[in-house]
Design a protein around this motif. Structure first.
Motif, PDB file in Angstrom:
ATOM      1  N   PHE A 175      10.588   0.783 -16.790  1.00 42.74           N
ATOM      2  CA  PHE A 175      10.502  -0.576 -16.426  1.00 42.74           C
ATOM      3  C   PHE A 175      10.805  -1.000 -15.123  1.00 42.74           C
ATOM      4  O   PHE A 175      10.395  -2.346 -14.990  1.00 42.74           O
ATOM      5  CB  PHE A 175      12.043  -1.071 -17.460  1.00 42.74           C
ATOM      6  CG  PHE A 175      11.854  -1.006 -18.751  1.00 42.74           C
ATOM      7  CD1 PHE A 175      11.409  -1.475 -19.481  1.00 42.74           C
ATOM      8  CD2 PHE A 175      12.699   0.117 -19.615  1.00 42.74           C
ATOM      9  CE1 PHE A 175      11.314  -1.781 -20.872  1.00 42.74           C
ATOM     10  CE2 PHE A 175      12.823   0.264 -20.833  1.00 42.74           C
ATOM     11  CZ  PHE A 175      12.198  -0.796 -21.569  1.00 42.74           C
ATOM     12  N   GLU A 176      11.058  -0.112 -14.227  1.00 43.59           N
ATOM     13  CA  GLU A 176      10.897  -0.609 -12.821  1.00 43.59           C
ATOM     14  C   GLU A 176       9.381  -0.872 -12.390  1.00 43.59           C
ATOM     15  O   GLU A 176       9.083  -1.383 -11.305  1.00 43.59           O
ATOM     16  CB  GLU A 176      11.563   0.546 -12.087  1.00 43.59           C
ATOM     17  CG  GLU A 176      12.874   0.739 -12.167  1.00 43.59           C
ATOM     18  CD  GLU A 176      13.895  -0.834 -12.034  1.00 43.59           C
ATOM     19  OE1 GLU A 176      13.643  -1.333 -11.062  1.00 43.59           O
ATOM     20  OE2 GLU A 176      14.800  -0.970 -12.669  1.00 43.59           O
ATOM     21  N   ARG A 180       2.413  -0.074 -13.353  1.00 44.52           N
ATOM     22  CA  ARG A 180       2.176   1.284 -12.579  1.00 44.52           C
ATOM     23  C   ARG A 180       1.522   0.668 -11.372  1.00 44.52           C
ATOM     24  O   ARG A 180       0.340   1.241 -10.817  1.00 44.52           O
ATOM     25  CB  ARG A 180       0.996   2.112 -13.235  1.00 44.52           C
ATOM     26  CG  ARG A 180       1.978   2.887 -14.385  1.00 44.52           C
ATOM     27  CD  ARG A 180       2.988   3.778 -14.236  1.00 44.52           C
ATOM     28  NE  ARG A 180       3.389   4.577 -15.224  1.00 44.52           N
ATOM     29  CZ  ARG A 180       4.080   4.407 -15.992  1.00 44.52           C
ATOM     30  NH1 ARG A 180       4.855   3.036 -16.163  1.00 44.52           N
ATOM     31  NH2 ARG A 180       4.397   5.358 -17.009  1.00 44.52           N
ATOM     32  N   GLU A 181       2.269  -0.288 -10.443  1.00 44.72           N
ATOM     33  CA  GLU A 181       1.666  -0.243  -9.244  1.00 44.72           C
ATOM     34  C   GLU A 181       1.652   0.795  -8.083  1.00 44.72           C
ATOM     35  O   GLU A 181       0.978   0.969  -7.233  1.00 44.72           O
ATOM     36  CB  GLU A 181       2.483  -1.377  -8.471  1.00 44.72           C
ATOM     37  CG  GLU A 181       2.434  -2.856  -9.262  1.00 44.72           C
ATOM     38  CD  GLU A 181       3.136  -4.049  -8.682  1.00 44.72           C
ATOM     39  OE1 GLU A 181       3.111  -3.973  -7.324  1.00 44.72           O
ATOM     40  OE2 GLU A 181       3.628  -4.722  -9.226  1.00 44.72           O
ATOM     41  N   ASN A 182       2.552   1.560  -8.548  1.00 48.39           N
ATOM     42  CA  ASN A 182       2.764   3.264  -7.835  1.00 48.39           C
ATOM     43  C   ASN A 182       2.691   4.118  -8.739  1.00 48.39           C
ATOM     44  O   ASN A 182       3.126   4.090 -10.071  1.00 48.39           O
ATOM     45  CB  ASN A 182       3.966   3.277  -7.054  1.00 48.39           C
ATOM     46  CG  ASN A 182       4.338   1.718  -6.240  1.00 48.39           C
ATOM     47  OD1 ASN A 182       3.819   1.838  -5.303  1.00 48.39           O
ATOM     48  ND2 ASN A 182       5.461   1.054  -6.467  1.00 48.39           N
ATOM     49  N   GLY A 183       1.764   5.143  -8.289  1.00 49.01           N
ATOM     50  CA  GLY A 183       1.662   6.201  -9.278  1.00 49.01           C
ATOM     51  C   GLY A 183       0.892   6.030 -10.339  1.00 49.01           C
ATOM     52  O   GLY A 183       0.809   6.813 -11.365  1.00 49.01           O
ATOM     53  N   TRP A 184      -0.385   5.212 -10.320  1.00 47.66           N
ATOM     54  CA  TRP A 184      -1.367   5.171 -11.627  1.00 47.66           C
ATOM     55  C   TRP A 184      -1.778   6.233 -11.960  1.00 47.66           C
ATOM     56  O   TRP A 184      -2.304   7.158 -11.156  1.00 47.66           O
ATOM     57  CB  TRP A 184      -2.099   3.708 -11.096  1.00 47.66           C
ATOM     58  CG  TRP A 184      -2.916   3.538 -12.550  1.00 47.66           C
ATOM     59  CD1 TRP A 184      -2.550   2.444 -13.487  1.00 47.66           C
ATOM     60  CD2 TRP A 184      -4.277   3.979 -12.748  1.00 47.66           C
ATOM     61  NE1 TRP A 184      -3.557   2.522 -14.452  1.00 47.66           N
ATOM     62  CE2 TRP A 184      -4.715   3.534 -13.902  1.00 47.66           C
ATOM     63  CE3 TRP A 184      -4.831   5.237 -12.420  1.00 47.66           C
ATOM     64  CZ2 TRP A 184      -5.765   3.721 -14.788  1.00 47.66           C
ATOM     65  CZ3 TRP A 184      -6.098   5.430 -12.928  1.00 47.66           C
ATOM     66  CH2 TRP A 184      -6.450   4.723 -14.234  1.00 47.66           C
ATOM     67  N   SER A 185      -1.942   6.763 -13.449  1.00 49.18           N
ATOM     68  CA  SER A 185      -2.721   7.481 -13.847  1.00 49.18           C
ATOM     69  C   SER A 185      -3.293   7.032 -15.311  1.00 49.18           C
ATOM     70  O   SER A 185      -2.700   6.335 -15.715  1.00 49.18           O
ATOM     71  CB  SER A 185      -2.066   8.865 -13.752  1.00 49.18           C
ATOM     72  OG  SER A 185      -1.173   8.753 -14.894  1.00 49.18           O
ATOM     73  N   LYS A 293      14.874  -3.893 -24.713  1.00 52.09           N
ATOM     74  CA  LYS A 293      14.269  -4.399 -23.559  1.00 52.09           C
ATOM     75  C   LYS A 293      12.947  -4.694 -23.434  1.00 52.09           C
ATOM     76  O   LYS A 293      12.206  -5.607 -22.980  1.00 52.09           O
ATOM     77  CB  LYS A 293      14.624  -3.586 -22.584  1.00 52.09           C
ATOM     78  CG  LYS A 293      14.354  -3.840 -20.902  1.00 52.09           C
ATOM     79  CD  LYS A 293      15.095  -2.826 -20.015  1.00 52.09           C
ATOM     80  CE  LYS A 293      14.641  -3.502 -18.485  1.00 52.09           C
ATOM     81  NZ  LYS A 293      15.487  -2.838 -17.445  1.00 52.09           N
ATOM     82  N   LEU A 294      12.255  -3.665 -24.187  1.00 47.56           N
ATOM     83  CA  LEU A 294      10.821  -3.736 -24.285  1.00 47.56           C
ATOM     84  C   LEU A 294      10.251  -5.012 -24.822  1.00 47.56           C
ATOM     85  O   LEU A 294       9.433  -5.795 -24.666  1.00 47.56           O
ATOM     86  CB  LEU A 294      10.103  -2.535 -24.782  1.00 47.56           C
ATOM     87  CG  LEU A 294       8.542  -2.493 -24.971  1.00 47.56           C
ATOM     88  CD1 LEU A 294       7.893  -2.619 -23.786  1.00 47.56           C
ATOM     89  CD2 LEU A 294       8.065  -1.370 -25.883  1.00 47.56           C
TER      90      LEU A 294
END
Length: 311
Positions: A175-176, A180-185, A293-294
């Motif tokens: 949720f942060e 995936r702005e960071n660590g995208w795969s 939350k989702l």
């Protein structure tokens, strides 16, 4: 007949390659809205359902391809009505327009089958800034389902099928950094989307428990498909292995048909079906706090008001 072990990699390389055929039924007058029905196991399922007389509304991005599929269905002598609705699941505006077009055409929907999926091999975002694998494989189908829900409720015993994937077992809801702005795969984004689809299935089943509508998630198993056709580099090694070891396309198509028609599923709702048995999804799908939350985020991203429980 080998059953799935629910150990992702074992089932990948030793898939169950056969399944039971569902007996033919008379589907005359049955309206089926189907995404992902122009290729692969989706098309196999569409052809089988059409052979039983169903009316089928194909929801797809490539209209030329969709028209060819409909021409093939008519040439095969199938008697149902075949409709084409343009929809790019990567565009929420396109999904909204598609839902409006379907509502204008279909007074009720007996079956809604969300089979479309894609593997986008590099990080791309929609106009809203949402990661594309998340949107195509989850948020777009989520929005389409919510917008068409009243039409499904109007059917005598509507069914919704969300086609998911065994990758959900290795997924994690972040949720942060949902997009995936960071660590995208590719794997993490695709797997997360399929996990989200299962969570939506469970949430909607709870809302529909007083109705005659059922909704379930189907992991059809490891099936030959074109889903990984855009893979590059070392990923092509996996694609080669996958194509040789995966179960035939018709097996996946028949499992979709079974979910749509088999009486053993008519009283099930909110379940995760692995090939043709009830399975256990990722434990995050069972986490009520994460699920809530989702759902809050999903309705917000889709521009919808979240209904109260039981509505």
């Amino acid at each position: 007949m080998k059953r799935p072990t629910e150990h992702t990699w074992i089932d990948t390389f030793f898939p169950r390659r056969v399944t039971d055929m569902v007996p033919d039924q008379n589907l005359t007058g049955t309206m089926i809205v189907f995404t992902g029905g122009t290729d692969g196991m989706g098309r196999v399922a569409v052809e089988r359902l059409a052979s039983m007389g169903a009316d089928i509304c194909l929801v797809a991005r490539n209209m030329a391809k969709t028209q060819r599929v409909m021409a093939d269905l008519r040439a095969a002598g199938h008697k149902g009505q075949f409709l084409a609705i343009a929809c790019d699941l990567g565009s929420l505006d396109s999904v909204r327009q598609a839902a409006t077009d379907i509502q204008e055409t279909c007074s009720r929907i007996d079956l809604l089958i969300n089979c479309a999926g894609a593997n986008i091999t590099e990080r791309k975002c929609t106009a809203e800034g949402y990661e594309m694998n998340f949107v195509v494989n989850y948020l777009g189908p989520f929005l389409l389902t919510e917008l068409l829900l009243e039409r499904v409720i109007q059917a005598p015993a509507g069914r919704i099928i969300n086609v998911t994937s065994a990758t959900q077992a290795k997924a994690h809801l972040d949720f942060e950094d949902l997009h995936r702005e960071n660590g995208w795969s590719l794997f993490s984004t695709y797997a997360q989307a399929k996990l989200c689809m299962i969570i939506h299935t469970r949430d909607l089943a709870a809302r529909l428990k007083e109705s005659d509508v059922t909704i379930n998630s189907l992991n059809p198993g490891y099936i030959q498909s074109n889903l990984l056709r855009d893979s590059r580099g070392w990923e092509n090694i996996f694609v080669l292995l996958f194509s040789r070891l995966a179960a035939p396309t018709w097996v996946g198509g028949e499992r979709i048909v079974a979910m749509a028609l088999d009486k053993k599923y008519e009283s099930l709702s909110g379940e995760y079906i692995y090939e043709d048995i009830q399975g256990s999804p990722n434990t995050e799908a069972l986490d009520l706090v994460k699920a809530a939350k989702l759902m809050d985020l999903s309705f917000e991203m889709a521009g919808l008001t979240r209904p109260c429980p039981g509505v």
